[in-house]
Design an enzyme around this catalytic site. Sequence first.
Site, PDB file in Angstrom:
ATOM      1  N   GLY A   9       0.831  -1.216   0.000  1.00 26.20           N
ATOM      2  CA  GLY A   9       0.000   0.000   0.000  1.00 26.20           C
ATOM      3  C   GLY A   9       0.858   1.255   0.000  1.00 26.20           C
ATOM      4  O   GLY A   9       0.490   2.275   0.588  1.00 26.20           O
ATOM      5  N   GLY A  12      -0.557   4.675  -0.907  1.00 26.65           N
ATOM      6  CA  GLY A  12      -1.758   5.086  -0.165  1.00 26.65           C
ATOM      7  C   GLY A  12      -1.489   6.188   0.840  1.00 26.65           C
ATOM      8  O   GLY A  12      -0.402   6.776   0.880  1.00 26.65           O
ATOM      9  N   GLN A  13      -2.498   6.446   1.670  1.00 28.72           N
ATOM     10  CA  GLN A  13      -2.445   7.591   2.575  1.00 28.72           C
ATOM     11  C   GLN A  13      -1.231   7.555   3.505  1.00 28.72           C
ATOM     12  O   GLN A  13      -0.522   8.543   3.649  1.00 28.72           O
ATOM     13  CB  GLN A  13      -3.739   7.637   3.400  1.00 28.72           C
ATOM     14  CG  GLN A  13      -3.872   8.909   4.195  1.00 28.72           C
ATOM     15  CD  GLN A  13      -5.029   8.851   5.178  1.00 28.72           C
ATOM     16  OE1 GLN A  13      -5.359   7.790   5.709  1.00 28.72           O
ATOM     17  NE2 GLN A  13      -5.641   9.984   5.411  1.00 28.72           N
ATOM     18  N   ASP A  53      -0.302  -7.696  -5.943  1.00 26.64           N
ATOM     19  CA  ASP A  53      -1.668  -7.770  -5.443  1.00 26.64           C
ATOM     20  C   ASP A  53      -1.624  -8.563  -4.130  1.00 26.64           C
ATOM     21  O   ASP A  53      -1.233  -9.738  -4.133  1.00 26.64           O
ATOM     22  CB  ASP A  53      -2.524  -8.497  -6.495  1.00 26.64           C
ATOM     23  CG  ASP A  53      -3.983  -8.547  -6.086  1.00 26.64           C
ATOM     24  OD1 ASP A  53      -4.291  -8.219  -4.921  1.00 26.64           O
ATOM     25  OD2 ASP A  53      -4.802  -8.926  -6.942  1.00 26.64           O
ATOM     26  N   TYR A 143     -15.541  -1.602   7.361  1.00 26.99           N
ATOM     27  CA  TYR A 143     -14.160  -1.215   7.666  1.00 26.99           C
ATOM     28  C   TYR A 143     -13.825  -1.578   9.117  1.00 26.99           C
ATOM     29  O   TYR A 143     -12.796  -2.199   9.400  1.00 26.99           O
ATOM     30  CB  TYR A 143     -14.029   0.290   7.427  1.00 26.99           C
ATOM     31  CG  TYR A 143     -12.692   0.894   7.771  1.00 26.99           C
ATOM     32  CD1 TYR A 143     -11.580   0.654   6.988  1.00 26.99           C
ATOM     33  CD2 TYR A 143     -12.562   1.754   8.867  1.00 26.99           C
ATOM     34  CE1 TYR A 143     -10.358   1.229   7.281  1.00 26.99           C
ATOM     35  CE2 TYR A 143     -11.346   2.340   9.167  1.00 26.99           C
ATOM     36  CZ  TYR A 143     -10.250   2.079   8.381  1.00 26.99           C
ATOM     37  OH  TYR A 143      -9.040   2.653   8.679  1.00 26.99           O
ATOM     38  N   LYS A 147     -11.232  -4.276  10.834  1.00 28.98           N
ATOM     39  CA  LYS A 147     -10.170  -3.851  11.763  1.00 28.98           C
ATOM     40  C   LYS A 147     -10.231  -4.664  13.064  1.00 28.98           C
ATOM     41  O   LYS A 147      -9.193  -5.040  13.615  1.00 28.98           O
ATOM     42  CB  LYS A 147     -10.272  -2.351  12.051  1.00 28.98           C
ATOM     43  CG  LYS A 147      -9.896  -1.464  10.859  1.00 28.98           C
ATOM     44  CD  LYS A 147      -8.468  -1.686  10.388  1.00 28.98           C
ATOM     45  CE  LYS A 147      -8.081  -0.834   9.198  1.00 28.98           C
ATOM     46  NZ  LYS A 147      -6.768  -1.200   8.624  1.00 28.98           N
TER      47      LYS A 147
HETATM   48  N1  SER Z   1      -9.269   7.704   8.586  1.00 29.66           N
HETATM   49  C1  SER Z   1     -10.006   6.489   8.539  1.00 29.66           C
HETATM   50  C2  SER Z   1     -11.257   6.650   7.781  1.00 29.66           C
HETATM   51  O1  SER Z   1     -11.860   7.689   7.873  1.00 29.66           O
HETATM   52  C3  SER Z   1     -10.324   6.004   9.907  1.00 29.66           C
HETATM   53  O2  SER Z   1      -9.355   5.130  10.318  1.00 29.66           O
HETATM   54  O3  SER Z   1     -11.667   5.743   7.136  1.00 29.66           O
END
Ligand code: SER
Length: 317
Positions: A9, A12-13, A53, A143, A147
């Site tokens: 990743g 990614g952020q 992937d 999500y 987690k």
């Molecule tokens: N920053 C994330 C989100 O908003 C939260 O862990 O999905």
Amino acid sequence: MASRILVTGSAGQIGAELVPYLRQRFGNDRVVAAIHKAAGAALLRAGPVEVVDVSSAEALAKLVKEYAVDTIYHLAALLSATGENNPQLAWQVNMDGLRNVLEVARTNGVPKVFWPSSIGVFGPDAPKEMAPQNAALNPTTMYGVTKVAGELLCNYYFLKYGLDVRCLRYPGLISSEAPPGGGTTDYAVEIFYEALRTGSYSCFLREDTVLPMMYMPDALRATVMLMEAPRTEVRLHSGYNLSAISFSAGEIAGEIRSRIPSFKVTYKPDSRQRIADSWPQSIDDSVARRDWGWRHEYDLSKMTSDMLSKLDKRMNG
Ligand code: SER
């Protein structure tokens, strides 16, 4: 061959900032940036870049062997709002990817793994103020489900196989480098871009919505602090609560307005409001502070000044 760190990743952020941070610390060649699509490669070219992937355990194992990987930062995941739009894909990417990484680590002798958990583990029944480390975890987003299940799986691999997996429950992360990417807390990133670009912003959360947040330099420091902490100090192998600042959408707008007086914000809550309302407003991270000495540096004002000056420089030269 000298051992290397593998980061999934990477575009990614978190990855977009963590890869350069790790490379600065350990050397460009020591950090392999794994990305899902070749399009994200441009900014990561200072060291090795591989397209992989994470749903393919074979492809991951090949990389681990080729580069003699001894640490994996497994960041590839869908964020909360994207996950709610496609819950099946969120499960597949977030859970299958994690299981593959843990299995590949276990079967190839990779001793250490980092995995990002989130404030998304909490649900509406957790205390809104200072949600404790041991609050009940009953998330109402896919999500959050991934987690919580992921934390349990990480802890299982630690207990069963002795794999040194370390996890942080990140709050909303605000980055001057990575563009917003499908998170509920991303309004607090978009707002800076729009303040500079157009002078106005339509916020997808209500003005009084308070969420736990952190500036990326703090998040990077926390990540490396946790990974470098002696094994005896790391008492949790699920997810450590981690926190820095909490503010409402109205407060961050006001903070920007005190520097750009003409800035206008309107509030049009959409489906992401429900996600935000299911999360705590602040997090008690005293266990992280006690176990491995976590301290944050950036408050709302210091972060706002830094974000505006960095973005301004990039956007206006
Ligand atoms: N920053 C994330 C989100 O908003 C939260 O862990 O999905």
